[in-house]
Design a protein around this motif. Sequence first.
Motif, PDB file in Angstrom:
ATOM      1  N   THR A  57       0.843  -1.190   0.000  1.00 45.97           N
ATOM      2  CA  THR A  57       0.000   0.000   0.000  1.00 45.97           C
ATOM      3  C   THR A  57       0.878   1.239   0.000  1.00 45.97           C
ATOM      4  O   THR A  57       1.834   1.333   0.783  1.00 45.97           O
ATOM      5  CB  THR A  57      -0.930   0.035   1.228  1.00 45.97           C
ATOM      6  N   LEU A  58       0.552   2.194  -0.856  1.00 43.74           N
ATOM      7  CA  LEU A  58       1.247   3.476  -0.928  1.00 43.74           C
ATOM      8  C   LEU A  58       0.290   4.594  -0.550  1.00 43.74           C
ATOM      9  O   LEU A  58      -0.872   4.604  -0.987  1.00 43.74           O
ATOM     10  CB  LEU A  58       1.784   3.718  -2.339  1.00 43.74           C
TER      11      LEU A  58
ATOM     12  N   ASP B   5       3.868   0.632   2.806  1.00 36.13           N
ATOM     13  CA  ASP B   5       3.547  -0.423   3.757  1.00 36.13           C
ATOM     14  C   ASP B   5       3.446  -1.743   2.991  1.00 36.13           C
ATOM     15  O   ASP B   5       2.753  -1.816   1.967  1.00 36.13           O
ATOM     16  CB  ASP B   5       2.218  -0.112   4.455  1.00 36.13           C
ATOM     17  N   ALA B   6       4.141  -2.762   3.457  1.00 33.13           N
ATOM     18  CA  ALA B   6       4.112  -4.048   2.754  1.00 33.13           C
ATOM     19  C   ALA B   6       4.273  -5.190   3.746  1.00 33.13           C
ATOM     20  O   ALA B   6       4.930  -5.036   4.794  1.00 33.13           O
ATOM     21  CB  ALA B   6       5.237  -4.118   1.711  1.00 33.13           C
ATOM     22  N   HIS B   7       3.651  -6.324   3.440  1.00 34.23           N
ATOM     23  CA  HIS B   7       3.864  -7.535   4.213  1.00 34.23           C
ATOM     24  C   HIS B   7       3.583  -8.733   3.314  1.00 34.23           C
ATOM     25  O   HIS B   7       2.889  -8.629   2.283  1.00 34.23           O
ATOM     26  CB  HIS B   7       2.961  -7.576   5.451  1.00 34.23           C
TER      27      HIS B   7
ATOM     28  N   LEU C 146       7.254  -4.414   6.307  1.00 32.63           N
ATOM     29  CA  LEU C 146       8.095  -3.221   6.151  1.00 32.63           C
ATOM     30  C   LEU C 146       7.190  -2.002   6.103  1.00 32.63           C
ATOM     31  O   LEU C 146       6.203  -1.970   5.353  1.00 32.63           O
ATOM     32  CB  LEU C 146       8.921  -3.314   4.864  1.00 32.63           C
ATOM     33  N   ASN C 147       7.493  -1.003   6.916  1.00 31.00           N
ATOM     34  CA  ASN C 147       6.754   0.259   6.923  1.00 31.00           C
ATOM     35  C   ASN C 147       7.744   1.412   6.805  1.00 31.00           C
ATOM     36  O   ASN C 147       8.804   1.392   7.430  1.00 31.00           O
ATOM     37  CB  ASN C 147       5.955   0.438   8.221  1.00 31.00           C
ATOM     38  N   PHE C 148       7.375   2.392   6.027  1.00 32.57           N
ATOM     39  CA  PHE C 148       8.225   3.573   5.870  1.00 32.57           C
ATOM     40  C   PHE C 148       7.321   4.798   5.780  1.00 32.57           C
ATOM     41  O   PHE C 148       6.366   4.823   4.990  1.00 32.57           O
ATOM     42  CB  PHE C 148       9.083   3.464   4.618  1.00 32.57           C
ATOM     43  N   ASN C 149       7.590   5.802   6.607  1.00 31.31           N
ATOM     44  CA  ASN C 149       6.834   7.056   6.593  1.00 31.31           C
ATOM     45  C   ASN C 149       7.791   8.231   6.491  1.00 31.31           C
ATOM     46  O   ASN C 149       8.765   8.325   7.254  1.00 31.31           O
ATOM     47  CB  ASN C 149       5.998   7.199   7.874  1.00 31.31           C
TER      48      ASN C 149
ATOM     49  N   ALA D 104      11.293  -2.389  10.001  1.00 30.61           N
ATOM     50  CA  ALA D 104      11.374  -3.702   9.357  1.00 30.61           C
ATOM     51  C   ALA D 104      11.198  -4.757  10.439  1.00 30.61           C
ATOM     52  O   ALA D 104      11.791  -4.658  11.519  1.00 30.61           O
ATOM     53  CB  ALA D 104      12.722  -3.878   8.660  1.00 30.61           C
ATOM     54  N   GLY D 105      10.361  -5.755  10.159  1.00 35.37           N
ATOM     55  CA  GLY D 105      10.117  -6.748  11.194  1.00 35.37           C
ATOM     56  C   GLY D 105       9.531  -8.024  10.647  1.00 35.37           C
ATOM     57  O   GLY D 105       9.273  -8.163   9.445  1.00 35.37           O
ATOM     58  N   VAL D 106       9.333  -8.949  11.543  1.00 41.23           N
ATOM     59  CA  VAL D 106       8.718 -10.228  11.205  1.00 41.23           C
ATOM     60  C   VAL D 106       7.858 -10.644  12.390  1.00 41.23           C
ATOM     61  O   VAL D 106       8.210 -10.411  13.559  1.00 41.23           O
ATOM     62  CB  VAL D 106       9.785 -11.290  10.894  1.00 41.23           C
TER      63      VAL D 106
END
Length: 983
Positions: free
Chosen positions: A266-267, A355-357, A368-371, A439-441
């Motif tokens: 999602t962007l 935002d991605a998973h 992964l999330n980036f703002n 970044a995570g799991v």
Amino acid sequence: MIVSRRNMLLCASVMGVGALSGAAQAATTDHAKTTSSHVRHKTVTHSPVRSAATPATTAPVAATRQVAAPQYAAPVAVSNTRALRSIDSNRSENVVVTGSALSTSNNSNANPVQIVTSKQIEQTGATTIGDYLQRLPSMGSSGTTNSQTNGTGGSSCMDLRNLGQNRVLVLVDGKRAAINGNNSCFDMNTINVHQVASIEILKDGGSELYGADAVSGVINIKLRHDLNDANLTVRGGIGTDHGDGQTGMISGYKGWNFDHGKGNVTLFGSYMTSSGIKQANRSWATPVQGNDPINPANLSFGSGYPTGGLFQTSTGNYVGSESGALHSYTKADRYNYGADQNLTNSLTNGTLSFDAHYDINRHFTPYLNFNYAHRNSSTTMAPIPVAGSIYPSTLPTALYVPENYPGNTLGEDAYMSKRMGEWGNRRSETATDTYTGIAGVKGEITHGWNYDLSYTYGWNQVMSQTSGVGNYAKLLQTYGLQQDTPGDSNSTLSYNPSVCNAAAGCVLSNPFGKLSPEAAAYSNYTSHDHYYYQLRDLNLRINNNHVVHMPWNNGGDLGLALGMEHRGEQLAYHPDALVESGQTLTNSASYTGGGFNVSEGYIEGKATLLHNAFLAKDLTIDGQGRYSAYNTFGGTKNWKVSINWAPIQDIRFRATLGTSYRQPNVYELYGGQSLGYASATDPCDSVQAASYGAQSPVVAANCARQGINSSTFSSNFSGQAPTLYGGNAKLRPETGRTYTIGTVITPRWIPGLSASVEYWHYTLKNMITYLSSQYIMDQCYTGTNTSYCDRITRVASTGQLNAVTSMYDNIGGLKTSGIDFDLDYRIRVTQHDVLTLSNNFQQLVSYLQQNEAGGQWYNYAGRMMYQSGTGNPRVRDYATVGWQHGAFGVTYMMQYMGGMVWNDGTTDLKRANGYGRTSTPGIFSHDVTVSYRWKSWNFEGGVNNLLDKKPPFVASATDNSAAALYGNLYMGRYVFLQAGVNF
């Protein structure tokens, strides 16, 4: 899992149509670090430098709902029929609600948590999250808002319970994010309003679960995820009665599911612009009243620094002119700085998020999330005044023109105080870049045990410049003045035109007249400051909601959560080199840099002792504990216990008791000394000296000992006091204790009704702050505590204040308590009509502050620090009424803030002769929003401040009101329109 989530989304969408749960407010005194006299400054606790301009001054609403707040927000366009069906089913979804690491519904949560939906935010027309949150009664006036222009750098930081913006922890999706290096707080302007799914506000200390800073509570901003469509939304607004304050926003997103829904990308992106409001465009804000006298003859407006220059001699006061001629000073010569400055900031803000998973299997989901946010803000202030050097400069403390100076017709030395109109208005421009990457799991370990391992990296950079601050050394050259003893700030001055003639570009000028454009360009200066902040956070969370089942009849489950965290934070402030040396005429400042790291572990256990038993529909206890090991202060333990008891389905009783902890931040520990202009009035000023009642003779006598006649002396700093601030490496951490007791009523015989009452109480010890300049001066000159006199220095030749010293310290304690009452009611009137009601009410019971350990307690409940513009109204209320008829909806919103008595930090203002204002009345404001849904389109329009209510008068010496309390009224009547489409 997908079906369940979809139901949650649908519930969220319809609940968003309803009204908002409120909050409560309490208050803390922050100081105003501003520049130069004549702009009252809102206190930004962590900003080392404030721009000069004009004079300055100094409940757990358990918003309980039938349906828990969704963790993911619904797309804008949904099927209303399906949504209503979901609501009517009375399903109670279990999600992780702020205040616990275990899943629960909000109604069965012992912690007082208020949940705000995206719909509730958007229906107000707010362009930033901060603008919306200021509506809530729980948000205090000691934070930073977009209506405060002096020294804030365009940031918007929240203050919960009026305990200060440095005592509330802001999370994004439950995790820490980068803060603003200028203000050392989370800037709400960095979040796209349309990206918000919901906001959860924990109005209870949270240090035992979230670590330091969560003293007053936690604000958790939940963003929208897992979207599989696209949306484009456009919004615009304008202040209708004045045609200014234009706002515009375009926001959009696109989401993609892939691999049969196992993955999602999602962007989000947005661009927002908001034009500032000129103070001259609001008749109530100018001319600025500079004092609150007991005699109307002493009433003054504007600044004593006229653009022609004020020249003070032993025989009289005179004013210069463009031609160089002098005339006797009168009140008509005072300068109206309100005509040249902004009432609100201009803002542009762009955001971008990713935002991605991907669900590899139930054990392993990487994400992964980036703002990212880029903000530009600007504000205009009146031209800078000059009267002498700024600490720590070695240039002359007092600027005077010798009696033998060519053109000096006064025949004696004349001390000059001048507003440098030739340099133009000061314009502060700030560019801020903020990004946070995670970044995570996560996944299931085994048998209901779940984990979440993540690493967060955050960065903030602020670059700020202010034009028109002047170069004092070059100004002296321009006037042909030189120090007889170079390096001595008390040195006398002599006329020597060669100091200008020998300097390239210098144009010799007459101080009694106006600088030529060439002379102004030579002596002017633009300063540049830089701030940096860095966050590193490694976080592991493990939880299981059903570890074991209680081995007795009607027993429930035991849930456990535990985690570890290692966090490091670094902050640095690099002031302009000329500012740091004190060579300019703006606030001086020093380099600040430092940081810390902490390793922490926490555990939470929640046990449902009884479920569906006699007189125990639910009986749950919860315990939380956290151990933190800081490299700066060693180890500390914090804990919280709570109980949640529902004897029957219709009523629930709950209580919490916990501790809090806050270590000093970088500015408080390592901040270099800097000069600001606090909101305060010199006790020796003739108007102020007469206001001490029975103590006035003592004040007059103490001023006379310093050679000052308090019956005639006039301070050059209208409503301000030059104050030296700085860090203190000997500070100790703050500690606190919080408890809440409340009840929630959800009667079965009135479906859709939820009501709650909560009593809350905070206690802080070793409170970290600085004493107000007014308090320090009053303690000295009234003789209450003469040890404070050592903190006050004056210019020997003029008697004017040189500086009041107020460093960070552990000053004492704070106690505050209140009662919140919240009501939410939703009723289906007909098959197509739904009525929603919501009211959030707070009664502040007490607000006691101790300025010295073991010293007197001051009661600030129902008081306004009229000089700084902060206050603690005893009553605040936020109510909404919504009506939804099919695709058409109308929402009415009302805000109320109770009246307050003006206080100078120690005593309430009283006027024995009946003249002057000493209080502010209660204020109502009203908003209306209309919405319409057509196919995949959503339209919304509204009017804020429907009746064009003006903010109440406050003798703040800045804008005739108090932006921290009444900034929502500064715009006047405001109209907005919004259109969005899903595709």
